[in-house]
Each structure stands twice: as C-alpha cells, then as structure tokens.
Design a protein around this motif. Sequence first.
Motif, PDB file in Angstrom:
ATOM      1  N   MET A 132      32.192  69.219  62.628  1.00 53.42           N
ATOM      2  CA  MET A 132      31.419  67.922  63.112  1.00 53.42           C
ATOM      3  C   MET A 132      32.630  67.562  64.204  1.00 53.42           C
ATOM      4  O   MET A 132      33.719  67.593  64.040  1.00 53.42           O
ATOM      5  N   SER A 133      31.867  66.609  65.323  1.00 58.32           N
ATOM      6  CA  SER A 133      32.758  66.116  66.300  1.00 58.32           C
ATOM      7  C   SER A 133      33.494  64.800  65.634  1.00 58.32           C
ATOM      8  O   SER A 133      33.024  64.319  64.687  1.00 58.32           O
ATOM      9  N   ASP A 134      34.579  64.423  66.475  1.00 57.02           N
ATOM     10  CA  ASP A 134      35.321  63.328  65.987  1.00 57.02           C
ATOM     11  C   ASP A 134      34.392  61.986  65.673  1.00 57.02           C
ATOM     12  O   ASP A 134      34.633  61.201  64.798  1.00 57.02           O
ATOM     13  N   ASP A 135      33.299  61.849  66.465  1.00 58.04           N
ATOM     14  CA  ASP A 135      32.482  60.495  66.391  1.00 58.04           C
ATOM     15  C   ASP A 135      31.361  60.852  65.559  1.00 58.04           C
ATOM     16  O   ASP A 135      30.688  59.930  65.078  1.00 58.04           O
ATOM     17  N   ALA A 136      31.190  61.829  64.851  1.00 55.96           N
ATOM     18  CA  ALA A 136      30.322  62.180  63.913  1.00 55.96           C
ATOM     19  C   ALA A 136      30.654  61.570  62.653  1.00 55.96           C
ATOM     20  O   ALA A 136      31.561  61.524  62.108  1.00 55.96           O
ATOM     21  N   PRO A 137      29.441  61.418  61.771  1.00 55.39           N
ATOM     22  CA  PRO A 137      29.734  60.918  60.520  1.00 55.39           C
ATOM     23  C   PRO A 137      30.298  61.840  59.484  1.00 55.39           C
ATOM     24  O   PRO A 137      29.905  63.099  59.624  1.00 55.39           O
ATOM     25  N   ASP A 138      31.020  61.632  58.717  1.00 58.56           N
ATOM     26  CA  ASP A 138      31.670  62.661  57.702  1.00 58.56           C
ATOM     27  C   ASP A 138      30.668  62.873  56.626  1.00 58.56           C
ATOM     28  O   ASP A 138      29.775  62.300  56.472  1.00 58.56           O
ATOM     29  N   ILE A 139      31.012  64.051  55.959  1.00 57.65           N
ATOM     30  CA  ILE A 139      30.378  64.533  54.953  1.00 57.65           C
ATOM     31  C   ILE A 139      29.835  63.535  53.979  1.00 57.65           C
ATOM     32  O   ILE A 139      28.677  63.215  53.466  1.00 57.65           O
ATOM     33  N   GLU A 140      30.745  62.691  53.273  1.00 58.45           N
ATOM     34  CA  GLU A 140      30.707  61.839  52.257  1.00 58.45           C
ATOM     35  C   GLU A 140      29.854  60.527  52.948  1.00 58.45           C
ATOM     36  O   GLU A 140      28.881  60.102  51.882  1.00 58.45           O
ATOM     37  N   THR A 141      30.014  60.110  54.123  1.00 52.13           N
ATOM     38  CA  THR A 141      29.171  59.034  54.716  1.00 52.13           C
ATOM     39  C   THR A 141      27.804  59.750  54.936  1.00 52.13           C
ATOM     40  O   THR A 141      26.616  58.889  54.277  1.00 52.13           O
ATOM     41  N   LEU A 142      27.300  60.971  55.337  1.00 55.24           N
ATOM     42  CA  LEU A 142      26.036  61.314  55.124  1.00 55.24           C
ATOM     43  C   LEU A 142      25.403  61.426  53.755  1.00 55.24           C
ATOM     44  O   LEU A 142      24.404  61.194  53.642  1.00 55.24           O
ATOM     45  N   TYR A 143      26.257  61.941  52.887  1.00 57.38           N
ATOM     46  CA  TYR A 143      25.914  61.927  51.670  1.00 57.38           C
ATOM     47  C   TYR A 143      25.326  60.472  51.005  1.00 57.38           C
ATOM     48  O   TYR A 143      24.161  60.757  50.470  1.00 57.38           O
ATOM     49  N   ALA A 144      26.230  59.584  51.059  1.00 60.31           N
ATOM     50  CA  ALA A 144      25.661  58.364  50.613  1.00 60.31           C
ATOM     51  C   ALA A 144      24.711  57.759  51.382  1.00 60.31           C
ATOM     52  O   ALA A 144      23.903  57.179  50.724  1.00 60.31           O
ATOM     53  N   GLU A 145      24.548  58.025  52.704  1.00 63.50           N
ATOM     54  CA  GLU A 145      23.406  57.714  53.472  1.00 63.50           C
ATOM     55  C   GLU A 145      22.037  58.165  53.121  1.00 63.50           C
ATOM     56  O   GLU A 145      21.124  57.543  52.703  1.00 63.50           O
ATOM     57  N   GLY A 146      22.239  59.574  52.840  1.00 63.81           N
ATOM     58  CA  GLY A 146      21.110  60.141  52.082  1.00 63.81           C
ATOM     59  C   GLY A 146      20.659  59.497  51.035  1.00 63.81           C
ATOM     60  O   GLY A 146      19.434  59.258  50.610  1.00 63.81           O
ATOM     61  N   ILE A 147      21.709  59.158  50.037  1.00 63.97           N
ATOM     62  CA  ILE A 147      21.502  58.739  48.566  1.00 63.97           C
ATOM     63  C   ILE A 147      20.825  57.505  48.957  1.00 63.97           C
ATOM     64  O   ILE A 147      19.746  56.940  47.954  1.00 63.97           O
ATOM     65  N   ARG A 148      21.205  56.405  49.883  1.00 63.74           N
ATOM     66  CA  ARG A 148      20.672  55.338  50.034  1.00 63.74           C
ATOM     67  C   ARG A 148      19.180  55.149  50.391  1.00 63.74           C
ATOM     68  O   ARG A 148      18.594  54.432  49.997  1.00 63.74           O
ATOM     69  N   CYS A 149      19.036  56.190  51.367  1.00 66.35           N
ATOM     70  CA  CYS A 149      17.652  56.266  52.009  1.00 66.35           C
ATOM     71  C   CYS A 149      16.681  56.765  50.788  1.00 66.35           C
ATOM     72  O   CYS A 149      15.508  56.324  50.530  1.00 66.35           O
ATOM     73  N   PHE A 150      17.158  57.822  50.048  1.00 66.42           N
ATOM     74  CA  PHE A 150      16.494  58.393  48.886  1.00 66.42           C
ATOM     75  C   PHE A 150      15.927  57.204  48.091  1.00 66.42           C
ATOM     76  O   PHE A 150      14.923  56.977  47.369  1.00 66.42           O
ATOM     77  N   ASN A 151      17.028  56.569  47.331  1.00 67.00           N
ATOM     78  CA  ASN A 151      16.781  55.514  46.427  1.00 67.00           C
ATOM     79  C   ASN A 151      15.962  54.086  47.022  1.00 67.00           C
ATOM     80  O   ASN A 151      15.299  53.371  46.351  1.00 67.00           O
ATOM     81  N   CYS A 152      15.647  54.074  48.364  1.00 66.72           N
ATOM     82  CA  CYS A 152      14.779  53.050  48.820  1.00 66.72           C
ATOM     83  C   CYS A 152      13.458  53.883  49.200  1.00 66.72           C
ATOM     84  O   CYS A 152      12.699  53.266  50.007  1.00 66.72           O
ATOM     85  N   CYS A 153      13.232  55.012  48.567  1.00 68.10           N
ATOM     86  CA  CYS A 153      12.107  55.788  48.924  1.00 68.10           C
ATOM     87  C   CYS A 153      11.676  56.105  50.417  1.00 68.10           C
ATOM     88  O   CYS A 153      10.562  56.253  50.561  1.00 68.10           O
ATOM     89  N   ASP A 154      12.683  56.064  51.122  1.00 70.52           N
ATOM     90  CA  ASP A 154      12.767  56.831  52.391  1.00 70.52           C
ATOM     91  C   ASP A 154      13.319  58.138  52.479  1.00 70.52           C
ATOM     92  O   ASP A 154      14.322  58.361  52.889  1.00 70.52           O
ATOM     93  N   PHE A 155      12.219  58.927  52.146  1.00 73.72           N
ATOM     94  CA  PHE A 155      12.565  60.344  51.823  1.00 73.72           C
ATOM     95  C   PHE A 155      12.686  61.206  53.238  1.00 73.72           C
ATOM     96  O   PHE A 155      13.396  62.015  52.905  1.00 73.72           O
ATOM     97  N   PHE A 156      12.124  60.702  54.141  1.00 72.06           N
ATOM     98  CA  PHE A 156      12.383  61.314  55.451  1.00 72.06           C
ATOM     99  C   PHE A 156      13.705  61.082  55.922  1.00 72.06           C
ATOM    100  O   PHE A 156      14.181  62.105  56.516  1.00 72.06           O
ATOM    101  N   GLU A 157      14.026  59.791  55.666  1.00 72.45           N
ATOM    102  CA  GLU A 157      15.312  59.599  56.414  1.00 72.45           C
ATOM    103  C   GLU A 157      16.409  60.272  55.493  1.00 72.45           C
ATOM    104  O   GLU A 157      17.547  60.517  56.097  1.00 72.45           O
ATOM    105  N   ALA A 158      16.235  60.041  54.081  1.00 67.22           N
ATOM    106  CA  ALA A 158      17.068  61.005  53.270  1.00 67.22           C
ATOM    107  C   ALA A 158      17.225  62.250  53.699  1.00 67.22           C
ATOM    108  O   ALA A 158      18.052  62.852  53.666  1.00 67.22           O
TER     109      ALA A 158
END
Length: 136
Positions: free
Chosen positions: A1-27
């Motif tokens: 990933m580039s230096d300005d790209a989100p890291d693995i933990e951030t993307l994992y957490a963002e996917g979980i947040r979206c999933f739990n909001c039932c925004d499955f496409f964004e997860a």
Amino acid sequence: MSDDAPDIETLYAEGIRCFNCCDFFEAHEAWEELWTEYRGPARRFYQGLIQAAVALHHFGNGNIRGAKKVYLSSRAYLDDYRPHCLGLDLEQFLAQYERSFAAVLASTEEFPQIDVDPELIPEIHLNPALAGESDG
C-alpha cells in the motif's frame, strides 16, 4: 500500500462498521481494498468476509440465487478459520449468518421470493482476546 493509503486494520474496521450498518456494498469495498494489497495468512478470511457482504447485498436486493451461491462460497472460505480469526468469533458469526440464510438454503424453487429478516442479519463484534491470526 502507498504511504497515504489506509492500513489493514483501518480497512478491516471500516468494513466491519459498514457491515454492521447493513451497508454491505461499502463493507465489500473496504475489505476488497484490504484483500487486494494483503498477502498474509488471513487472505482467504478477508475473501470470505467480502463474499459474506456480497451475499447479504444480493439477499437484500432480492437476488436469491446469487445470494445462495455467494453464501456457500463465503462459508467455504470462512470455515477454514474457525473457531476465530482476527478477533472475530467465527462460531458465533457463522451461526448467525446461517440463521439469516435459513429460508434461502431451504428453498428448492428456481427463483424464490424471500425477504431478508432484518432481525436475523448478523453483526460483527470483535473480541480483543481473540485478536491473534487464527486457530483454524
């Protein structure tokens, strides 16, 4: 990933947040970005989460045949990481996931008309005690 790209933990957490909001496409989008860059032992786990989000997205849009197909492939990926992976109790999650798809899995119709029960949609709640890669 580039230096300005989100890291693995951030993307994992963002996917979980979206999933739990039932925004499955964004997860799916968050986890796919993670999966594209990640090359470690949890790669298939992330692929399973992506497919779980896609399966629920299809289910919610009435694409029951697509939902069932992707559900089955997601289970094949996630089952390998049981009982837990990266803080996710897969035993609990997969039991909830299966309950949400029970009518879909039981249907023998070619084009079933089944509505997702909002009360049965699984959520992801991480347990820090289970934060190691996997016992699977």
